[in-house]
Design a protein around this motif. Sequence first.
Motif, mmCIF file in Angstrom:
data_model
loop_
_atom_site.group_PDB
_atom_site.id
_atom_site.type_symbol
_atom_site.label_atom_id
_atom_site.label_comp_id
_atom_site.label_asym_id
_atom_site.label_seq_id
_atom_site.Cartn_x
_atom_site.Cartn_y
_atom_site.Cartn_z
ATOM 1 N N THR A 67 0.845 -1.198 0.000
ATOM 2 C CA THR A 67 0.000 0.000 0.000
ATOM 3 C C THR A 67 0.877 1.244 0.000
ATOM 4 O OG1 THR A 67 -1.691 -1.207 1.245
ATOM 5 C CG2 THR A 67 -1.874 1.194 1.175
ATOM 6 N N THR A 68 0.554 2.158 -0.903
ATOM 7 C CA THR A 68 1.267 3.432 -1.001
ATOM 8 C C THR A 68 0.260 4.575 -0.927
ATOM 9 O OG1 THR A 68 2.902 2.387 -2.458
ATOM 10 C CG2 THR A 68 2.879 4.803 -2.366
ATOM 11 N N PHE A 69 0.546 5.547 -0.053
ATOM 12 C CA PHE A 69 -0.331 6.711 0.079
ATOM 13 C C PHE A 69 0.219 7.831 -0.793
ATOM 14 C CE2 PHE A 69 -0.938 4.246 3.927
ATOM 15 C CZ PHE A 69 -2.323 4.256 4.068
ATOM 16 N N LEU A 70 -0.411 8.054 -1.935
ATOM 17 C CA LEU A 70 -0.017 9.120 -2.846
ATOM 18 C C LEU A 70 -0.844 10.369 -2.577
ATOM 19 C CD1 LEU A 70 0.149 6.976 -6.117
ATOM 20 C CD2 LEU A 70 2.011 7.471 -4.505
ATOM 21 N N LYS A 71 -0.424 11.480 -3.163
ATOM 22 C CA LYS A 71 -1.173 12.716 -2.981
ATOM 23 C C LYS A 71 -2.554 12.640 -3.619
ATOM 24 C CE LYS A 71 2.829 15.782 -2.603
ATOM 25 N NZ LYS A 71 3.521 16.986 -3.140
ATOM 26 N N THR A 72 -2.651 11.858 -4.685
ATOM 27 C CA THR A 72 -3.943 11.753 -5.382
ATOM 28 C C THR A 72 -4.842 10.674 -4.779
ATOM 29 O OG1 THR A 72 -2.940 10.211 -6.952
ATOM 30 C CG2 THR A 72 -2.980 12.552 -7.549
ATOM 31 N N GLY A 73 -4.296 9.866 -3.867
ATOM 32 C CA GLY A 73 -5.098 8.809 -3.265
ATOM 33 C C GLY A 73 -4.261 7.569 -3.003
ATOM 34 N N ILE A 74 -4.876 6.577 -2.463
ATOM 35 C CA ILE A 74 -4.178 5.351 -2.093
ATOM 36 C C ILE A 74 -3.937 4.481 -3.326
ATOM 37 C CG2 ILE A 74 -6.276 4.050 -1.605
ATOM 38 C CD1 ILE A 74 -4.805 2.705 0.692
ATOM 39 N N HIS A 75 -2.778 3.862 -3.363
ATOM 40 C CA HIS A 75 -2.438 2.925 -4.434
ATOM 41 C C HIS A 75 -2.080 1.602 -3.767
ATOM 42 C CE1 HIS A 75 -0.876 1.518 -8.309
ATOM 43 N NE2 HIS A 75 0.130 0.991 -7.614
ATOM 44 N N CYS A 76 -2.825 0.549 -4.097
ATOM 45 C CA CYS A 76 -2.654 -0.741 -3.420
ATOM 46 C C CYS A 76 -2.473 -1.836 -4.468
ATOM 47 C CB CYS A 76 -3.876 -1.021 -2.542
ATOM 48 S SG CYS A 76 -3.727 -2.517 -1.550
ATOM 49 N N THR A 77 -1.454 -2.652 -4.265
ATOM 50 C CA THR A 77 -1.193 -3.771 -5.167
ATOM 51 C C THR A 77 -1.264 -5.068 -4.380
ATOM 52 O OG1 THR A 77 0.253 -2.412 -6.537
ATOM 53 C CG2 THR A 77 0.434 -4.793 -6.798
ATOM 54 N N MET A 78 -2.024 -6.010 -4.888
ATOM 55 C CA MET A 78 -2.178 -7.310 -4.221
ATOM 56 C C MET A 78 -1.731 -8.415 -5.169
ATOM 57 S SD MET A 78 -6.088 -6.750 -2.901
ATOM 58 C CE MET A 78 -6.673 -5.047 -2.715
ATOM 59 N N GLN A 79 -1.052 -9.392 -4.589
ATOM 60 C CA GLN A 79 -0.658 -10.589 -5.331
ATOM 61 C C GLN A 79 -0.945 -11.813 -4.471
ATOM 62 O OE1 GLN A 79 3.255 -10.604 -7.065
ATOM 63 N NE2 GLN A 79 3.305 -8.372 -7.318
ATOM 64 N N CYS A 80 -1.443 -12.846 -5.095
ATOM 65 C CA CYS A 80 -1.714 -14.073 -4.356
ATOM 66 C C CYS A 80 -1.892 -15.238 -5.322
ATOM 67 C CB CYS A 80 -2.957 -13.933 -3.465
ATOM 68 S SG CYS A 80 -4.495 -13.880 -4.376
ATOM 69 N N ARG A 81 -1.862 -16.423 -4.773
ATOM 70 C CA ARG A 81 -2.108 -17.636 -5.548
ATOM 71 C C ARG A 81 -3.590 -17.979 -5.480
ATOM 72 N NH1 ARG A 81 -2.766 -22.754 -3.984
ATOM 73 N NH2 ARG A 81 -2.207 -22.156 -1.851
ATOM 74 N N VAL A 82 -4.191 -18.263 -6.622
ATOM 75 C CA VAL A 82 -5.601 -18.645 -6.679
ATOM 76 C C VAL A 82 -5.680 -20.167 -6.683
ATOM 77 C CG1 VAL A 82 -7.757 -18.497 -7.968
ATOM 78 C CG2 VAL A 82 -6.186 -16.532 -7.926
ATOM 79 N N PRO A 83 -6.206 -20.761 -5.608
ATOM 80 C CA PRO A 83 -6.291 -22.231 -5.574
ATOM 81 C C PRO A 83 -7.203 -22.757 -6.668
ATOM 82 C CG PRO A 83 -6.693 -21.251 -3.409
ATOM 83 C CD PRO A 83 -6.725 -20.136 -4.407
ATOM 84 N N PRO A 84 -6.966 -23.961 -7.142
ATOM 85 C CA PRO A 84 -7.870 -24.540 -8.152
ATOM 86 C C PRO A 84 -9.252 -24.764 -7.572
ATOM 87 C CG PRO A 84 -6.322 -26.189 -7.323
ATOM 88 C CD PRO A 84 -5.884 -24.881 -6.761
ATOM 89 N N ASN A 85 -10.277 -24.710 -8.434
ATOM 90 C CA ASN A 85 -11.649 -24.878 -7.960
ATOM 91 C C ASN A 85 -11.901 -26.311 -7.545
ATOM 92 O OD1 ASN A 85 -12.083 -22.188 -8.612
ATOM 93 N ND2 ASN A 85 -12.728 -22.686 -10.691
#
Length: 320
Positions: free
Chosen positions: A302-320
Amino acid sequence: MTRLIDDIKQIWHGELQPSLAWSGTFATLCLVVATAIRFGMAHLRPDVFFTPYIPAVFFATAIGGSAVGIATAMIGATLGLVLDFGGGPVDAAKVALMALYLTVSALVIWGAGHYRSLAVKQREIARRLTEEEQYRKLLVDELHHRLKNKTSTIHAVLHQVLHDQPQVWSSIDKRIRALATADDLIARVDGQGCDLKDLLMSELGPYGHVRFELNGGALFVPAKLAVSFALIFHELATNAGKYGAFASPRGFLQVSWTMQEDRLKLTWDETEGPPVDHIGKPGFGTKLLNAALSAFDGKIETTFLKTGIHCTMQCRVPPN
């Protein structure tokens, strides 16, 4: 005629058990057709005595069972021996051909009978699976109903206990509602999970569809990961409503996601929000964001920029 064909198809697949009269009539028809074919072949080769009756034995057995097949084979042997369209005598070669025909017929009867037994077992297994699926669906619906009742009860109890602490109650109330929304979405697809876009729409929709944009293809998220995302999106949307893009008339949110093999990368990007002057101590929401995806080999930056929050998420998606 159409009904007869449908009946034959159902009998062939083991879905319908024919009567003895029906099976006998069908076997007789097969013998008549085989005899007619033999009569036609006699003009080319008069020594073909039993071969045309082998298909008749097969179809009679497949439709009527082994007993009907045996009777058809015996009648076919008699017809082949008695009816001599070529005018030749009954000799040792003809008897040998009959013995060979009876041997092949026995193998055909065994094979067709085995097929019938497999078809019956398959139909029984399919019936049991259908019943079990219906029971499972009923059980899942009942469990979902009880879960909703328990969630409502917990919600009411907490509201009663925390009625004199409005700030604490406001935070817990919204999170319980977010979980309930995620459970409803997951229940719609039989408890297996839900689409990522539907999850985002359920959380961001109340802020107005013109305030956000979703960029990404259809992505089915399993149930456990969907619950984690529901809490994450609720936390980010709540912050956007209080301090970020949704707190400003011109604020705008863009959510984008891509998949690479089994890894999901999602970007939450707010613009035109009020300037962030001060960042307080990490609270429950921050701890939640940091821990929500750890079970899926994921992380959130998460990064707090002057124009607003910028959030990057990464994860593994388990098989269905």
